[in-house]
Design an enzyme around this catalytic site. Structure first.
Site, short mmCIF file in Angstrom:
data_model
loop_
_atom_site.label_atom_id
_atom_site.label_comp_id
_atom_site.label_asym_id
_atom_site.label_seq_id
_atom_site.Cartn_x
_atom_site.Cartn_y
_atom_site.Cartn_z
N HIS A 471 120.90 -24.75 54.54
CA HIS A 471 120.79 -23.54 53.72
C HIS A 471 122.12 -22.87 53.37
CE1 HIS A 471 118.76 -20.41 51.74
NE2 HIS A 471 117.70 -20.30 52.52
N TYR A 587 110.35 -9.16 54.04
CA TYR A 587 111.51 -9.71 53.34
C TYR A 587 111.06 -10.76 52.34
CZ TYR A 587 115.93 -12.36 52.87
OH TYR A 587 117.04 -13.01 52.39
N THR A 600 121.42 -14.21 46.72
CA THR A 600 120.10 -13.59 46.86
C THR A 600 120.21 -12.11 47.20
OG1 THR A 600 119.97 -14.15 49.22
CG2 THR A 600 119.04 -15.73 47.65
#
Length: 716
Positions: A471, A587, A600
């Site tokens: 990620h 979230y 993001t």
């Protein structure tokens, strides 16, 4: 051994009779072709970099400007108002350059200056236009006159056929929101989660922070935004991802699934050959910048920066912080099968291996009967466990010799491929088929994916595909672009013959895959086993229920004039409240790629409007019309918050950066230390774990062409 000798360009040996020097013609030919391919690639990359650098102009527009200037000058019309004559005056004299020649050079220099000035003006104007985000807040299908004028100007200045990085320098910077606005939105987000006493205490802390501490922190943050491209992304990558010491597997890495109902070929090696070749085609387009940029509404470009590290990238463990190793190019692939590691060359004679050649190489690996070496089978468990033991083991046991050579082959590969021994995929007769498929892609056996690689391609025994992605280097939509290209190219362009094999005939003269050699001592094997136990316990703790919902989809939701995303988020709030009897921080990630190097932002989906709707669903006194009204208000609020996050007016990234500045300055802030604040952002900075009541629920959408799933888990 014959194949190994063919791969050597020359042999130099010392014999009792003297020196023996032998040249391999075929090997030299391959080296020559590889060099030609390398220089061609450099030339294409340089050309496309130049085209992106002057976009929206083009070399042809420069020629037009030069010819127009020279033509008007020779028609005794001076468009330069004397500038060409001045340039000619300062040009050094030369017997090889006549007065007429100096005039031509002067006109060309003046035209080039005008052209470059126009390029800079266009790009500056485009950046100002792209800083406008009012179009996002207008009702669907009802565009205002000002937005129509803006859209027309953007289309005119955007040019035609942009390359991947054509808009990078024209994208605006992510703005630093005012502290007052961030704190106001923060208080609004936590109000539904607190009683009045706790909220008043939080309000007092926020007021004190806004008046005393925040102005100083904000000044540093604004200064950072002036001299960096993006004031969030570098700290986000370092503190949220690279400094995390917990396992990447499950906690950070995500996955992508194959097409559910279609399997183009059941031959494992053939499916791997087509998929790998499609990925290499995508990499070539990516390296050359030939992919079109992603455009919102077909005209607003999004940042392409994250795509640079898709291939040839590995996360290298460190004791305190990891690092990303990215190579400009990699000519081989690392492959895992039945506990063994292989190195497969992807080029031959300067050209990409064809799918049929790749199938042959992978079939050779599948047919290899050799057993794993001691410690080799579960070696990749080091990448699945805690980061510190992996960093220590890497420094102690993989710093030299065969281990270093083999580890370099894995870490410097284009990507990692697992030829899985199991068969997974959708099967109507198996109730838990999707559960096991998803869990396999998420963590596998905890040692058959290299979780540090940018992504691991998984090819199952029955020909189904999947991917597990790291990620830190990019977010899920980036892998989603690659995945859609691979599945489409595999099915509709490359294809298979009637037997399920790749098209064409294999080159049987190719050297077989190279088996990587390891010398893993018992002490290192013990560390591998401990990492495996940690990863196995984590994998066993994952309860996964993945099912198909076919009653309706986003089409029906849109026909009800509701955002599908808002519909899902409000549904999750309702389901969680019915299950737990309370609300919690939620979230949801939104992208900020409308800004340069944007990644993001957090959308706090638990709002006063959504909680009011959820409570109305449990109140028998509420009418259907009232519930619909409350749902509409909640959906509109969610869409507004999502748009605010996309346009740089979010809450959590700003609070996160203020917190980082406070840590650098040694400033203590009771407000920033509150667990009910940005729990997700602050936890990786080694803060104490928040109380259970303050933990958030993280909702993640994992890419897949036909399957999207949401994972709920406590915030880290």
């Amino acid at each position: 051994m014959a194949e190994a000798h063919q791969a050597v360009a020359f042999q130099f040996t010392v014999t009792p009779e003297g020196f023996d020097f032998h040249l391999g013609r075929e090997a030299l030919r391959q080296l020559y072709l590889s060099g030609v391919y390398s220089w061609k690639k450099r030339f294409v990359c340089a050309k496309n970099s130049f085209l992106s650098g002057v976009y929206p102009a083009s070399p042809s527009s420069w020629v037009v400007v030069v010819m127009a200037t020279a033509g008007s000058f020779y028609c005794r019309i001076d468009p330069s108002m004397g500038m060409i004559a001045r340039i000619r005056h300062y040009l050094p004299g030369s017997r090889f350059l006549s007065l007429q020649g100096r005039t031509v050079v002067s006109a060309a220099l003046f035209s080039t200056g005008v052209w470059l000035s126009a390029v800079l003006l266009f790009r500056r104007t485009l950046k100002l236009l792209l800083s406008y985000h009012g179009w996002m807040f207008e009702p669907h299908g009802r565009m205002s006159r000002s937005t129509k004028i803006w859209a027309a100007l953007v289309k005119v200045l955007s040019g035609r056929k942009p390359l991947l990085y054509s808009f990078q320098t024209s994208l605006p910077k992510l703005p630093v929101p005012p502290v007052e606005a961030t704190i106001a939105r923060y208080l609004e987000s936590v109000h539904p989660l607190m009683d009045e006493e706790k909220y008043q205490r939080m309000e007092a802390l926020a007021k004190e922070f806004k008046e005393k501490t925040a102005p100083r922190l904000q000044k540093y943050l604004i200064f950072k935004s002036w001299w960096t491209t993006n004031y969030v992304s570098d700290w986000w990558e370092e503190y949220i991802y690279l400094r995390g010491r917990s396992p990447l597997m499950v906690n950070s890495n995500y996955y992508a699934m194959d097409l559910l109902y279609v399997t183009p070929s059941r031959v494992q090696a053939a499916r791997a050959g087509n998929a790998v070749h499609a990925m290499l085609l995508y990499r070539r387009k990516l390296d050359r910048g030939e992919l079109p940029p992603v455009m919102a509404l077909g005209m607003v470009p999004m940042c392409s920066n994250q795509m640079e590290r898709m291939f040839n990238t590995t996360r290298v463990p460190g004791k305190e912080s990891d690092a990303l190793l990215h190579l400009l190019n990699s000519r081989h692939l690392a492959v895992y099968h039945k506990g063994r590691f292989y190195k497969v060359w992807l080029f031959h004679g300067g050209s990409l291996l064809r799918p049929r050649d790749l199938q042959m190489q992978f079939q050779r690996i599948l047919d290899d009967p050799s057993p794993p070496q001691p410690g080799e089978q579960r070696l990749a468990a080091l990448t699945a466990g805690e980061r510190v033991p992996w960093a220590e083991a890497r420094a102690r046991f993989f710093g030299c010799g065969r281990n270093k050579t083999s580890l370099d082959a894995v870490e410097r590969a284009a990507f990692f491929l697992t030829l899985d021994e199991e068969a997974h995929g959708y099967a109507p007769d198996k109730a838990d088929c999707m559960d096991t498929y998803a869990k396999s892609l998420l963590h596998g056996k905890c040692y058959d994916r290299w979780f540090d690689k940018s992504f691991t391609l998984v090819v199952y025994k029955n020909g189904k595909l999947g991917a597990n992605a790291e990620h830190s280097w990019a977010d899920a939509p980036i892998i989603g672009h690659l995945w859609e290209f691979v599945l489409g190219t595999d099915r509709f362009q490359l294809g298979y013959d009637d037997g399920g094999h790749c098209h064409g005939e294999p080159n049987t003269q190719l050297a077989p895959p190279q088996r990587l050699q390891w010398d893993i001592p018992q002490e290192c094997q013990d560390i591998i086993e401990r990492s495996y136990r940690v990863a196995k316990a984590l994998a066993d703790d994952v309860d996964f229920c993945c099912f198909q919902f076919s009653q309706f989809g986003k089409g029906l939701i849109k026909r009800c004039r509701t955002s599908p995303d808002a519909f899902i988020q409000i549904s999750l709030q309702l389901a969680h409240f019915r299950d737990k009897g309370c609300f919690c921080l939620t979230y949801e990630a939104s992208m900020t790629r409308l800004f340069r190097e944007g990644r993001t932002e957090t959308v706090r989906s638990c709002t006063a409007e959504s909680t009011a709707f959820v409570r109305s669903m449990g109140d028998t006194r509420q009418s259907r019309a009232e519930r619909q009204r409350l749902f509409k208000l909640a959906a509109n609020k969610h869409q507004h918050m999502y748009r605010m996050a996309m346009t740089g007016a979010g809450i959590d990234r700003h609070l996160f950066c203020l917190y980082v500045v406070s840590r650098y300055l040694g400033v203590q802030s009771p407000f920033l230390a509150q667990p009910a604040g940005a729990v997700r952002a602050l936890a990786p900075l080694h803060q104490p774990d928040p109380p259970a009541a303050a933990q958030d629920v993280r909702l993640e959408q994992v890419p897949g062409p036909h399957l999207h799933r949401r994972r709920l888990r406590p915030g880290r």
